[in-house]
Design a protein around this motif. Structure first.
Motif, PDB file in Angstrom:
ATOM      1  N   LYS A 186       0.837  -1.197   0.000  1.00 36.89           N
ATOM      2  CA  LYS A 186       0.000   0.000   0.000  1.00 36.89           C
ATOM      3  C   LYS A 186       0.879   1.256   0.000  1.00 36.89           C
ATOM      4  O   LYS A 186       1.940   1.287   0.608  1.00 36.89           O
ATOM      5  CB  LYS A 186      -0.912   0.035   1.233  1.00 36.89           C
ATOM      6  CG  LYS A 186      -1.907  -1.104   1.312  1.00 36.89           C
ATOM      7  CD  LYS A 186      -2.811  -0.907   2.528  1.00 36.89           C
ATOM      8  CE  LYS A 186      -3.848  -2.014   2.648  1.00 36.89           C
ATOM      9  NZ  LYS A 186      -3.232  -3.293   3.054  1.00 36.89           N
ATOM     10  N   GLU A 187       0.424   2.275  -0.690  1.00 37.58           N
ATOM     11  CA  GLU A 187       1.147   3.533  -0.701  1.00 37.58           C
ATOM     12  C   GLU A 187       0.829   4.290   0.589  1.00 37.58           C
ATOM     13  O   GLU A 187      -0.326   4.490   0.937  1.00 37.58           O
ATOM     14  CB  GLU A 187       0.746   4.383  -1.911  1.00 37.58           C
ATOM     15  CG  GLU A 187       1.219   3.806  -3.233  1.00 37.58           C
ATOM     16  CD  GLU A 187       0.962   4.748  -4.385  1.00 37.58           C
ATOM     17  OE1 GLU A 187       0.544   5.908  -4.123  1.00 37.58           O
ATOM     18  OE2 GLU A 187       1.157   4.335  -5.537  1.00 37.58           O
ATOM     19  N   ILE A 188       1.857   4.696   1.294  1.00 34.55           N
ATOM     20  CA  ILE A 188       1.663   5.420   2.543  1.00 34.55           C
ATOM     21  C   ILE A 188       2.579   6.639   2.568  1.00 34.55           C
ATOM     22  O   ILE A 188       3.547   6.729   1.821  1.00 34.55           O
ATOM     23  CB  ILE A 188       1.956   4.541   3.776  1.00 34.55           C
ATOM     24  CG1 ILE A 188       3.439   4.136   3.783  1.00 34.55           C
ATOM     25  CG2 ILE A 188       1.053   3.335   3.818  1.00 34.55           C
ATOM     26  CD1 ILE A 188       3.879   3.494   5.068  1.00 34.55           C
ATOM     27  N   THR A 189       2.239   7.567   3.404  1.00 38.94           N
ATOM     28  CA  THR A 189       3.088   8.739   3.630  1.00 38.94           C
ATOM     29  C   THR A 189       3.545   8.716   5.076  1.00 38.94           C
ATOM     30  O   THR A 189       2.758   8.966   5.983  1.00 38.94           O
ATOM     31  CB  THR A 189       2.324  10.046   3.350  1.00 38.94           C
ATOM     32  OG1 THR A 189       1.909  10.058   1.988  1.00 38.94           O
ATOM     33  CG2 THR A 189       3.222  11.254   3.606  1.00 38.94           C
ATOM     34  N   VAL A 190       4.784   8.349   5.281  1.00 45.09           N
ATOM     35  CA  VAL A 190       5.381   8.342   6.616  1.00 45.09           C
ATOM     36  C   VAL A 190       6.173   9.631   6.770  1.00 45.09           C
ATOM     37  O   VAL A 190       7.063   9.927   5.981  1.00 45.09           O
ATOM     38  CB  VAL A 190       6.294   7.126   6.819  1.00 45.09           C
ATOM     39  CG1 VAL A 190       6.965   7.198   8.185  1.00 45.09           C
ATOM     40  CG2 VAL A 190       5.503   5.831   6.684  1.00 45.09           C
ATOM     41  N   GLN A 191       5.824  10.399   7.766  1.00 50.87           N
ATOM     42  CA  GLN A 191       6.527  11.648   8.019  1.00 50.87           C
ATOM     43  C   GLN A 191       7.662  11.416   9.011  1.00 50.87           C
ATOM     44  O   GLN A 191       7.588  10.524   9.853  1.00 50.87           O
ATOM     45  CB  GLN A 191       5.550  12.695   8.548  1.00 50.87           C
ATOM     46  CG  GLN A 191       4.397  12.986   7.591  1.00 50.87           C
ATOM     47  CD  GLN A 191       3.568  14.155   8.043  1.00 50.87           C
ATOM     48  OE1 GLN A 191       4.073  15.251   8.211  1.00 50.87           O
ATOM     49  NE2 GLN A 191       2.279  13.933   8.238  1.00 50.87           N
TER      50      GLN A 191
END
Length: 331
Positions: free
Chosen positions: A188-193
């Motif tokens: 899955k595409e995720i945005t981890v900051q």
């Protein structure tokens, strides 16, 4: 010709500027971290203040129930809150030293500025590391069959606990092993900051923030959840006038003095020394307001029986079937 009065010399500039820069950056980091975690304003305490968490429980048996006759008075269940003391808020002293040979070999940009950066990170990680160790002692235990259910039921458990104490909860933050998180997410595409060495995802399965931690802070198959209202930051003011009576004057910055710094040269050793003084503790007011969920078996989205000790319910605010909804941010 004599030097003008009150002229700032090179020596004054380099030491004072470094102190102010160091303290400002350290404080800015913590202000940003408080925002991410949702912590309210830090609480100033005197040296020697006892660190206390509380444990709420029933005093006796649960009263009432179906046996209460129609129109009859409902009996109260007596509750009690017991303090658990963990020690004092202590003044912590740290120092680092850079030799004149290091500056001559690598230049001040590397020998001084880079080591200042590393010193900030080390001090910050000391406070955070103590906090993670404390979180693992949370007494609200949850056992689940999958990682996703562990997340959901850990949040449900703390919501249920605080509702039982008639305390409001605005947001819940979570802490999970980074390998478990990526194993669950798969492709899955995720945005981890990333900020200040912390990896986190916002608005993840009902959590305002889910922090993704390495193995040394949180083991695999474990999830920790707590309301932001249960996180406090206590500190001792390094600019306290009582310390000044010893002839120790530290540079502090802003209204909240989380750290004090002093820089001076040691001519006897040809070194530049930096001293840091702080007394910071991230703490949770209620020990049984920290849910520690354990995954007993991997696989099977809805298989297996679950167990929640000391309360727990399905959290209506958590969507079990949809993919995580993530807020874009700097990765």
């Amino acid at each position: 010709m004599a030097v003008k009065t009150n002229v700032t010399t090179t020596t004054q500039f380099t030491t004072q500027a470094r102190e102010i820069d160091f303290v400002t950056r350290f404080t800015d980091n913590w202000d940003a971290l408080r925002t991410i975690m949702g912590i309210m304003r830090p609480i100033r305490k005197a040296p020697g203040t006892k660190l206390v968490s509380y444990k709420a429980s029933m005093d006796g048996e649960l009263q009432g129930g179906a046996t209460v006759a129609e129109g009859d008075e409902i009996p109260f269940t007596k509750m009690k809150v017991e303090p658990v003391s963990y020690g004092d808020i202590e003044v912590a002293k740290y120092a680092k030293s850079v030799t004149i040979e290091s500056v001559a070999k690598y230049g001040a940009d590397v020998a001084v500025e880079k080591t200042d950066d590393a010193f900030i990170v080390a001090l910050q990680n000391k406070v955070l590391g103590d906090f993670y160790a404390f979180l693992n002692t949370g007494s609200l235990s949850v056992i689940e069959s999958t990682w996703q259910r562990a997340l959901a039921m850990a949040k449900a458990a703390v919501l249920d606990k605080f509702a039982g104490m008639d305390k409001d909860v605005t947001e819940v933050v979570g802490f999970a092993n980074i390998m478990d998180a990526y194993d669950y997410l798969g492709d899955k595409e995720i945005t981890v900051q990333t900020a200040f060495g912390l990896n986190y995802v916002e608005n993840f399965l009902g959590y305002s923030t889910l922090f993704l931690m390495p193995e040394k802070y949180i083991a695999r198959n474990k999830v920790i959840a707590l309301p932001v209202e249960n996180i406090d930051l206590y500190y001792i003011d390094p600019g306290d006038s009582e310390f000044g009576k010893l002839g120790l004057n530290y540079t502090v910055q802003g209204e909240t003095n989380l750290i004090g710094v002093h820089v001076e040269g040691d001519y006897s050793r040809a070194t530049g020394d930096m001293y840091a003084l702080m007394g910071m503790k991230l703490w949770a007011e209620y020990l049984d307001g920290i849910a520690v969920a354990t995954v007993q078996a991997a696989g099977g989205a809805r298989k297996g029986r679950r167990q929640v000790r000391k309360g727990g319910r399905r959290d209506a605010g958590t969507d079990f079937d949809r993919a995580p909804q993530l807020v874009p941010g700097a990765g």
